[in-house]
Design a protein around this motif. Structure first.
Motif, mmCIF file in Angstrom:
data_model
loop_
_atom_site.group_PDB
_atom_site.id
_atom_site.type_symbol
_atom_site.label_atom_id
_atom_site.label_comp_id
_atom_site.label_asym_id
_atom_site.label_seq_id
_atom_site.Cartn_x
_atom_site.Cartn_y
_atom_site.Cartn_z
ATOM 1 N N GLN A 103 -13.611 1.901 -3.086
ATOM 2 C CA GLN A 103 -13.927 3.228 -2.550
ATOM 3 C C GLN A 103 -14.092 3.191 -1.040
ATOM 4 O O GLN A 103 -13.686 4.117 -0.333
ATOM 5 C CB GLN A 103 -15.207 3.757 -3.209
ATOM 6 N N TYR A 104 -14.679 2.118 -0.537
ATOM 7 C CA TYR A 104 -14.822 1.955 0.908
ATOM 8 C C TYR A 104 -13.453 1.819 1.560
ATOM 9 O O TYR A 104 -13.183 2.429 2.608
ATOM 10 C CB TYR A 104 -15.691 0.725 1.194
ATOM 11 N N ALA A 105 -12.548 1.045 0.958
ATOM 12 C CA ALA A 105 -11.191 0.913 1.488
ATOM 13 C C ALA A 105 -10.476 2.269 1.524
ATOM 14 O O ALA A 105 -9.751 2.571 2.474
ATOM 15 C CB ALA A 105 -10.393 -0.098 0.675
ATOM 16 N N GLU A 106 -10.688 3.062 0.497
ATOM 17 C CA GLU A 106 -10.082 4.400 0.474
ATOM 18 C C GLU A 106 -10.654 5.282 1.572
ATOM 19 O O GLU A 106 -9.938 6.099 2.169
ATOM 20 C CB GLU A 106 -10.302 5.019 -0.913
ATOM 21 N N LEU A 107 -11.961 5.118 1.840
ATOM 22 C CA LEU A 107 -12.576 5.856 2.938
ATOM 23 C C LEU A 107 -11.942 5.480 4.267
ATOM 24 O O LEU A 107 -11.624 6.351 5.093
ATOM 25 C CB LEU A 107 -14.083 5.575 2.959
ATOM 26 N N LEU A 108 -11.722 4.181 4.493
ATOM 27 C CA LEU A 108 -11.081 3.737 5.733
ATOM 28 C C LEU A 108 -9.660 4.292 5.856
ATOM 29 O O LEU A 108 -9.235 4.729 6.932
ATOM 30 C CB LEU A 108 -11.048 2.215 5.785
ATOM 31 N N ASP A 109 -8.915 4.270 4.750
ATOM 32 C CA ASP A 109 -7.559 4.810 4.783
ATOM 33 C C ASP A 109 -7.559 6.293 5.133
ATOM 34 O O ASP A 109 -6.683 6.775 5.872
ATOM 35 C CB ASP A 109 -6.881 4.601 3.421
ATOM 36 N N ALA A 110 -8.556 7.020 4.607
ATOM 37 C CA ALA A 110 -8.614 8.460 4.862
ATOM 38 C C ALA A 110 -9.016 8.762 6.286
ATOM 39 O O ALA A 110 -8.450 9.673 6.922
ATOM 40 C CB ALA A 110 -9.602 9.108 3.889
#
Length: 350
Positions: A340-347
Motif C-alpha cells: 500500500q505504501y508503494a502504491e502511495l508513492l506511485d500515486a
C-alpha cells in the motif's frame, strides 16, 4: 538503473518499521537514498527531480540535536527548507509521515513548530498512522484534509524469531506459573511513564504476584532513576540494553500483559509487536488512541488523569482478548502494508 529516486530521512538502519515499509518500493524498482545527516540529505535532495519523492519521517535530527544552540538549530532549519524547496521546484514530491505530535523532549520548541508547519504546508501527502492525527496536532499546526492519507502501522507478523514456548521463556526469566508478568518494552525514557507503572505494580495486591519486566536501551541516568523507583519492594526482571532480535520472543512470550503508561504518545510500534506475539495490552485512554483502537478487544484502557490507581485496577483484573491479536496482526500484515505504501508513492509521483 531504476529511474525513480526515493530519498528517505532519517533512515535508521535498525528501525524495523522503515525496513518493513521499504520492502515493496524496493521490489518495484525505487532506488532508495538513505541518509541520517543533514549534509548527506542535502546531497540526495540535489539529485531529485520530476518523478522522484522525498519522504520525511522523524523531524528531531533537524532542529533538536543535543549539541546545537538556538542559532545553530535555526541555520539547520534554513538549510533544510532551502534544499527541500529546490527539489520541489525541480518537480520532486514530498511525503511527510507524522510519527509524533512533537518530538519527545524537544529543546527548541518554536523552531520545531516552524518546521512542522512548513512540512504541513509543503507536503504533497501527509501520511498518518493514527486516523485522529489531525485533531491530535491541531493545537500546534493544521493539516489540509485533502493531503492526509491514513496508512496504519504494520504488525510484525513473521518478522521476529518465534521458536520459544511460553514455558521456556518464563523459565529463562525466572518466572513461575503463578507470576503475573507485566511488560514494558523499548527504550526506557521519562516520557514513557515508567514511574507510574512501577507505582501501580507496587500497589497491586501481592496475592496477584505481579512481576515487572523491563527490557530496552536505557541511559545511565535513567537507569539510576529506575533503580530508585523500584526500591527493594517491586519484583522486576530487567534488561537495560537493546534486546537482540532473537531474544525479543523471550520477553513477549513470558509476558501476561504489555503496558504503555505513556504521558504522550501518538503511535507505538511496540503495541503492534505485542499483538504479533499474542500479548494483550494496556493503553492510556486518550481520544486519538480510542479513535484508532477502540474496537480491539485485546486492548484495555487506563485513566491518564489518575494513572496509578487506574493501572492498579486494570492490572489486578485478568488480561483478556489474546486470541483477537492474531486477526489484528493478519489484517496489518507487513508486506501488505508495504504494498500500500508503494502504491502511495506511485500515486504521488504522477
Amino acid at each position: 538503473m531504476p529511474d525513480r529516486l526515493l530519498a528517505v530521512f532519517p533512515a535508521y538502519r535498525d528501525n524495523p518499521y522503515l525496513n518493513l515499509m521499504l520492502l515493496a518500493p524496493r521490489a518495484r524498482g525505487w532506488n532508495v537514498l538513505e541518509s541520517l545527516r543533514l549534509e548527506q540529505l542535502e546531497q540526495h535532495l540535489g539529485r531529485l527531480g520530476t518523478g522522484d519523492v522525498f519522504h520525511m519521517h522523524w523531524t528531531s535530527p533537524i532542529v533538536q540535536r543535543n549539541d546545537d544552540d538556538l542559532e545553530e538549530a535555526r541555520v539547520r532549519l534554513d538549510r533544510f527548507r532551502t534544499a527541500v524547496d529546490a527539489a520541489r521546484t525541480r518537480g520532486a514530491r514530498l511525503v511527510w509521515t507524522i510519527h509524533n505530535v512533537l518530538p519527545h523532549d524537544a529543546r527548541h520548541l518554536e523552531l520545531e513548530l516552524e518546521l512542522n508547519r512548513y512540512l504541513a504546508g509543503a507536503a504533497d501527502v501527509v501520511h498518518v498512522m493514527n486516523r485522529d492525527t489531525p485533531a491530535a496536532v491541531s493545537s500546534y499546526y493544521e493539516l489540509e484534509p485533502a493531503k492526509v492519507v491514513h496508512l496504519p502501522h504494520p504488525s510484525y507478523q513473521g518478522v521476529y524469531p518465534d521458536s520459544v514456548s511460553r514455558e521456556e521463556a518464563r523459565a529463562s526469566l525466572g518466572l513461575t506459573d503463578r507470576d503475573h508478568a507485566v511488560l514494558a518494552f523499548g527504550q526506557m525514557r521519562p516520557y514513557k511513564g515508567i514511574d507510574v507503572l512501577v507505582e501501580a505494580v507496587r500497589q497491586t495486591e501481592p496475592s496477584k504476584r505481579p512481576v515487572l519486566l523491563l527490557a530496552g536501551r536505557t541511559t545511565p541516568d535513567d537507569r539510576e532513576e529506575i533503580d530508585r523507583l523500584l526500591g527493594d519492594d517491586v519484583r522486576a526482571v530487567r534488561e537495560h540494553d537493546q534486546v537482540e532480535d532473537i531474544d525479543v520472543q523471550l520477553w513477549f512470550r513470558a509476558a501476561d500483559t504489555a503496558v504503555f503508561p505513556y504521558r504522550r504518545v501518538l503511535n507505538s510500534g511496540v503495541l503492534h509487536l505485542a499483538a504479533s506475539f499474542g500479548v494483550p495490552s494496556v493503553l492510556p485512554d486518550e481520544p486519538h488512541l480510542r479513535a484508532e483502537f477502540a474496537d480491539e478487544g485485546w486492548i484495555r484502557w487506563f485513566d491518564a488523569s489518575a494513572p496509578v490507581e487506574s493501572l492498579r485496577v486494570v492490572l489486578a483484573a485478568p488480561a483478556t482478548g489474546a486470541a483477537e491479536t492474531a486477526e489484528f496482526s493478519r489484517r496489518l500484515a507487513p508486506f501488505a502494508l508495504s504494498r500500500q505504501y508503494a502504491e502511495l508513492l506511485d500515486a504521488v509521483r504522477e
